[in-house]
Design a protein around this motif. Structure first.
Motif, PDB file in Angstrom:
ATOM      1  N   SER A  85       0.762  -1.340   0.164  1.00 39.03           N
ATOM      2  CA  SER A  85       0.230  -0.089  -0.173  1.00 39.03           C
ATOM      3  C   SER A  85       1.025   0.940  -0.108  1.00 39.03           C
ATOM      4  O   SER A  85       0.440   2.154  -0.857  1.00 39.03           O
ATOM      5  CB  SER A  85      -0.546  -0.480   1.463  1.00 39.03           C
ATOM      6  N   THR A  86       2.266   1.115   0.751  1.00 37.84           N
ATOM      7  CA  THR A  86       2.781   2.611   0.826  1.00 37.84           C
ATOM      8  C   THR A  86       3.437   2.849  -0.293  1.00 37.84           C
ATOM      9  O   THR A  86       3.181   3.907  -1.005  1.00 37.84           O
ATOM     10  CB  THR A  86       4.241   1.637   1.809  1.00 37.84           C
ATOM     11  N   LEU A  87       3.893   1.714  -1.620  1.00 45.84           N
ATOM     12  CA  LEU A  87       4.084   2.363  -2.677  1.00 45.84           C
ATOM     13  C   LEU A  87       3.009   2.231  -3.628  1.00 45.84           C
ATOM     14  O   LEU A  87       3.683   3.592  -4.457  1.00 45.84           O
ATOM     15  CB  LEU A  87       4.987   0.703  -3.347  1.00 45.84           C
ATOM     16  N   MET A  88       1.911   2.106  -3.230  1.00 47.36           N
ATOM     17  CA  MET A  88       0.386   2.620  -4.696  1.00 47.36           C
ATOM     18  C   MET A  88       0.766   4.061  -3.974  1.00 47.36           C
ATOM     19  O   MET A  88       0.957   4.584  -5.135  1.00 47.36           O
ATOM     20  CB  MET A  88      -0.711   1.365  -4.107  1.00 47.36           C
ATOM     21  N   HIS A  89       0.582   4.227  -2.548  1.00 47.50           N
ATOM     22  CA  HIS A  89      -0.053   5.339  -2.172  1.00 47.50           C
ATOM     23  C   HIS A  89       1.151   6.382  -2.881  1.00 47.50           C
ATOM     24  O   HIS A  89       0.702   7.445  -3.525  1.00 47.50           O
ATOM     25  CB  HIS A  89       0.430   6.244  -0.563  1.00 47.50           C
ATOM     26  N   ILE A  90       2.360   6.253  -3.095  1.00 42.56           N
ATOM     27  CA  ILE A  90       3.625   6.859  -2.976  1.00 42.56           C
ATOM     28  C   ILE A  90       3.524   7.308  -5.011  1.00 42.56           C
ATOM     29  O   ILE A  90       3.508   8.278  -5.209  1.00 42.56           O
ATOM     30  CB  ILE A  90       4.956   6.546  -3.136  1.00 42.56           C
ATOM     31  N   LEU A  91       3.105   5.917  -5.581  1.00 48.26           N
ATOM     32  CA  LEU A  91       2.846   6.141  -6.438  1.00 48.26           C
ATOM     33  C   LEU A  91       1.972   6.659  -7.354  1.00 48.26           C
ATOM     34  O   LEU A  91       1.465   7.602  -8.193  1.00 48.26           O
ATOM     35  CB  LEU A  91       2.964   4.576  -7.693  1.00 48.26           C
ATOM     36  N   GLY A  92       0.977   6.597  -6.613  1.00 54.20           N
ATOM     37  CA  GLY A  92      -0.465   7.338  -7.179  1.00 54.20           C
ATOM     38  C   GLY A  92      -0.526   8.782  -5.935  1.00 54.20           C
ATOM     39  O   GLY A  92      -1.783   9.940  -6.252  1.00 54.20           O
ATOM     40  N   PHE A  93       0.979   9.412  -5.870  1.00 56.64           N
ATOM     41  CA  PHE A  93       1.143  11.174  -5.998  1.00 56.64           C
ATOM     42  C   PHE A  93      -0.184  11.430  -4.145  1.00 56.64           C
ATOM     43  O   PHE A  93      -0.278  12.213  -4.004  1.00 56.64           O
ATOM     44  CB  PHE A  93       0.054  11.826  -6.586  1.00 56.64           C
ATOM     45  N   LEU A  94      -0.037  10.479  -3.387  1.00 53.62           N
ATOM     46  CA  LEU A  94      -0.901  10.641  -2.093  1.00 53.62           C
ATOM     47  C   LEU A  94      -0.126  10.546  -0.910  1.00 53.62           C
ATOM     48  O   LEU A  94      -0.491  11.180   0.069  1.00 53.62           O
ATOM     49  CB  LEU A  94      -2.222   9.467  -2.157  1.00 53.62           C
ATOM     50  N   ASP A  95       1.086   9.778  -1.139  1.00 51.92           N
ATOM     51  CA  ASP A  95       2.116  10.144   0.053  1.00 51.92           C
ATOM     52  C   ASP A  95       3.546  10.374  -1.470  1.00 51.92           C
ATOM     53  O   ASP A  95       3.254  10.174  -2.365  1.00 51.92           O
ATOM     54  CB  ASP A  95       2.064   8.678   0.647  1.00 51.92           C
ATOM     55  N   LYS A  96       4.483  11.241  -0.131  1.00 46.12           N
ATOM     56  CA  LYS A  96       5.755  11.511  -1.003  1.00 46.12           C
ATOM     57  C   LYS A  96       6.898  10.401  -0.698  1.00 46.12           C
ATOM     58  O   LYS A  96       6.585   9.164   0.412  1.00 46.12           O
ATOM     59  CB  LYS A  96       6.062  13.033   0.063  1.00 46.12           C
ATOM     60  N   LEU A  97       7.804   9.977  -1.838  1.00 40.76           N
ATOM     61  CA  LEU A  97       8.621   9.220  -0.937  1.00 40.76           C
ATOM     62  C   LEU A  97       9.913   9.583  -0.599  1.00 40.76           C
ATOM     63  O   LEU A  97      10.211  11.337  -0.439  1.00 40.76           O
ATOM     64  CB  LEU A  97       9.794   8.868  -2.152  1.00 40.76           C
TER      65      LEU A  97
END
Ligand SMILES: Nc1ncnc2c1ncn2[C@@H]1O[C@H](COP(=O)(O)OP(=O)(O)OP(=O)(O)O)[C@@H](O)[C@H]1O
Ligand SMILES: [Mg+2]
Lengths: 413, 242
Positions: free
Chosen positions: B49-61
């Protein structure tokens, strides 16, 4: 989203969250309505008291037992019984003819009793006064006559009815010559006063006037006065007359030089000034209550806003996740808050004005000359404070939420 | 422009709250091409999920590189990120995340509310997306009047409505029974095969993952394997999908 869409959307969201919206609006409505109501009622009460006092003429002088400092009201008005002022004192002021400007006088004593005539009863106030009362208070009888000085001196049990008391007991029938029981004593009715309206908070038409001597000895068993009034022929000589009155009373009461008076002489204007102070204090007190209402309303708005924003942090997260910019979210919240506060503001104003109006209608129906007035300041104050609170507590948490990463807002619990 | 839609290089993520640092992703690399259907698998807590959120611009790497359509995402400000979320991606959550007490149509229109489209265009697009997930007969129902499967189909319609370059679906079938789950897979597969949408799907179930053409397996914040699916499953129409 453009402006109109935003407004439409706000109505939509308000409808969708009925309970939340209702609670928010309730806080604003109560805040605004109570400020308007309290200030209107305060003004109405003040105007009522003033109009009555002014209508009694400005060339009256009142003597209260007990000394009081100039700034405050007389001690006897505050409910303290002082027995030092006697009827002979008042008569002496007139009889000695040292003060030719005094044209009439009366003492006052009063009590509450039930009056009965042929089985008809009414609760009323009997007032023992001098035969000069009609001159002093600038009034007259509509049927029959007021009692004379002779009747007063010889302690005749005669009574003059107020117009309401007359109607309550006799309907339209002529009461002159009838016997009315007041408490345990029987009185012969000799007249009916013309309609007089209210004074202070007492209805002057539901009273029975009896000779002061009868009132003191037979009805109350006292020999002092509650207070007395003098009518002075020349308004400009009030101060002069007061000094003479004081001197005579000090002599009669054996007050040594340097000792304070044991009475208080006030002109009508001074009474007005004191009343102004009392009613201003009352208004200040009411304003404090209004302020409290605003604070309580404000806290209500604040809480609901905070709770609703907590609820809506997830929604903010979702909106951000599908592409909403911070600015767009803020505009949405701003407009929603404005729409909500405006609706509530209008309802609150209508409600406050309506209740104030009803109070005035009821007061007038009860015979008080109550002026209905709404101050624009109260409307402004209520609306301003409520909307500022609504805006601050609606927007600050929304702003905080809009700054979160979408996923943090979405995960919010 | 290459046909790589997503490219990550040595992507790392650690959560930092109140002096506790939780490293979650330890350096991931892969490329996802336009039109691909990729499934991400892995045990719970492996960072999917963490990865998905980063890829989906919901979270930052935290560190590393993320290129979306050849644009380095780390250079984008908040406003541009919102723009990307609104125009480039659609996200389907395991827990649906629909607006409560709001109609299907309005839920699907939500991403378009923040665009410059006219109301009529928004409705038209939303209706098309709702049709694609077979919910035209429920268009005016409120979100809380729907079954779980229907809710997830609304969420897919919402993800579709802005013609995104990539659709992310984080365990879209996780809360559903197998029949509703299959309907969802059927819809996603059709979107991929017939309309050429790029889809990235997280799932626990091998069976579900095999509807994709490629499976990335994760373990403890690292990529364990990245292979093409040999016998790709094609979802059949299950039950009534009007
Ligand atoms: N905000 C956060 N702060 C700290 N740690 C977090 C945070 N979010 C997730 N984590 C941690 O990151 C790790 C990976 O979480 P993630 O949700 O990506 O796992 P997942 O692979 O999706 O698991 P699941 O299959 O159960 O959904 C977990 O150990 C989790 O505790
Ligand atoms: Mg997960």
């Amino acid at each position: 989203m453009n402006f109109i869409e935003n407004v439409n959307n706000s109505f939509h969201l308000i409808k969708q969250n009925k309970i939340r919206s209702f609670l928010t609006m309730l806080g604003i409505i109560i805040g605004i309505a109570s400020v308007i109501m309290i200030i209107s009622v305060g003004n109405g009460a003040q105007s009522l008291i003033f109009n009555q006092i002014k209508s009694q003429g400005s060339n009256l002088m009142a003597i209260f037992p007990g000394s009081t400092d100039k700034e405050g009201p007389p001690a006897s008005v505050m409910g303290i019984v002082i027995t030092t002022l006697k009827y002979d004192d008042v008569k002496a002021l007139y009889d000695q003819s040292r003060i030719p400007e005094i044209t009439a006088y009366t003492g006052y004593v009063r009590g509450s009793e039930t009056a009965v005539w042929q089985g008809n009863k009414t609760d009323t106030t009997f007032i023992g006064v001098s035969s000069y009362l009609p001159t002093v208070e600038d009034t007259d009888t509509q049927i029959g006559n007021f009692f004379t000085e002779e009747e007063e001196k010889s302690m005749q049990k005669v009574a003059v009815l107020g117009s309401d008391t007359w109607k309550n007991l006799f309907g339209d029938q002529n009461p002159v010559g009838e016997l009315v029981k007041i408490g345990k004593q029987s009185f012969r009715v000799i007249g009916v006063m013309r309609e007089r309206g209210t004074s202070g908070f007492s209805n002057q038409d539901n009273q029975i006037y009896i000779p002061i001597t009868v009132g003191q000895k037979l009805m109350l068993g006292i020999n002092h006065l509650s207070y007395a009034r003098l009518k002075v022929s020349d308004e400009n000589k009030l101060d002069l007359v007061r000094e003479e009155v004081k001197q005579i009373l000090r002599d009669r009461h054996d007050i040594l030089p340097g000792q304070p008076d044991d009475f208080d002489v006030r002109t009508q204007k001074e009474s007005l000034d004191v009343l102004l102070q009392i009613t201003n204090a009352l208004k200040f007190f009411l304003a404090a209550i209004a302020g409290l209402a605003l604070v309580v309303g404000g806290i209500g708005i604040m809480n609901i806003m905070l709770v609703s924003v907590q609820e809506r942090i997830r929604e903010i997260g979702l909106r951000k996740a599908v592409g909403a910019k911070n600015r767009q979210i803020m505009i949405q919240f701003l407009i929603e808050t404005i729409v909500l506060t405006s609706i509530a503001g209008i309802v609150g104003i209508l409600f406050g004005v309506l209740v104030s109006f009803l109070v005035a209608v009821v007061a007038n129906a009860l015979g008080y000359k109550w002026e209905f007035s709404i101050s624009f300041f109260s409307i402004f104050l209520g609306v301003f404070v409520s909307s500022v609170i609504g805006l601050i507590f609606g927007l600050i948490p929304a702003r905080r939420a809009s700054k979160l990463d979408p996923i943090d807002a979405l995960r919010y619990e | 422009m290459s046909n790589a839609i997503i490219k990550i290089e040595n992507l790392k993520k650690q959560y930092e709250n109140e002096e506790v640092v939780t490293p979650v992703l330890f350096g991931l690399d892969f490329v996802i091409k336009k039109g691909e259907f990729v499934a991400i698998m892995g045990p719970s807590g492996s960072g999917k999920s963490t990865l998905m959120h980063i890829l989906g611009f919901l979270d930052k790497l935290s560190t590393g590189k993320y290129l979306f359509e050849d644009v380095d995402v780390s250079g984008l400000d908040d406003e541009q990120l919102a723009e990307m979320r609104g125009h480039k991606i659609g996200f389907v959550f395991q827990s649906f995340n629909l607006l409560p007490r709001t109609s299907v149509l309005e839920n699907v229109m939500l991403p378009l509310v923040y665009t410059k489209l006219s109301q009529a265009e928004r409705v038209e697009k939303a209706k098309k997306a709702i049709e694609a997930v077979g919910l035209t007969h429920r268009i005016n129902n409120l979100s809380n009047q729907l079954s779980g499967g229907e809710k997830q189909r609304v969420a897919i319609a919402r993800a579709l409505v802005n013609d995104p370059s990539v659709i992310f679906a984080d365990e879209p079938t996780g809360n559903l029974d197998s029949k509703s789950g299959l309907q969802i897979m059927k819809i996603l597969q059709e979107l991929n095969l017939k309309q050429g949408h790029t889809i990235i799907l997280v799932t626990h179930e091998k069976y579900t993952a095999e509807h994709a053409e490629r499976i990335i397996k994760m373990r403890d914040g690292l990529i364990e394997s990245d292979e093409a699916v040999k016998n790709r499953l094609i979802a059949e129409r299950v039950g009534e999908l009007k």
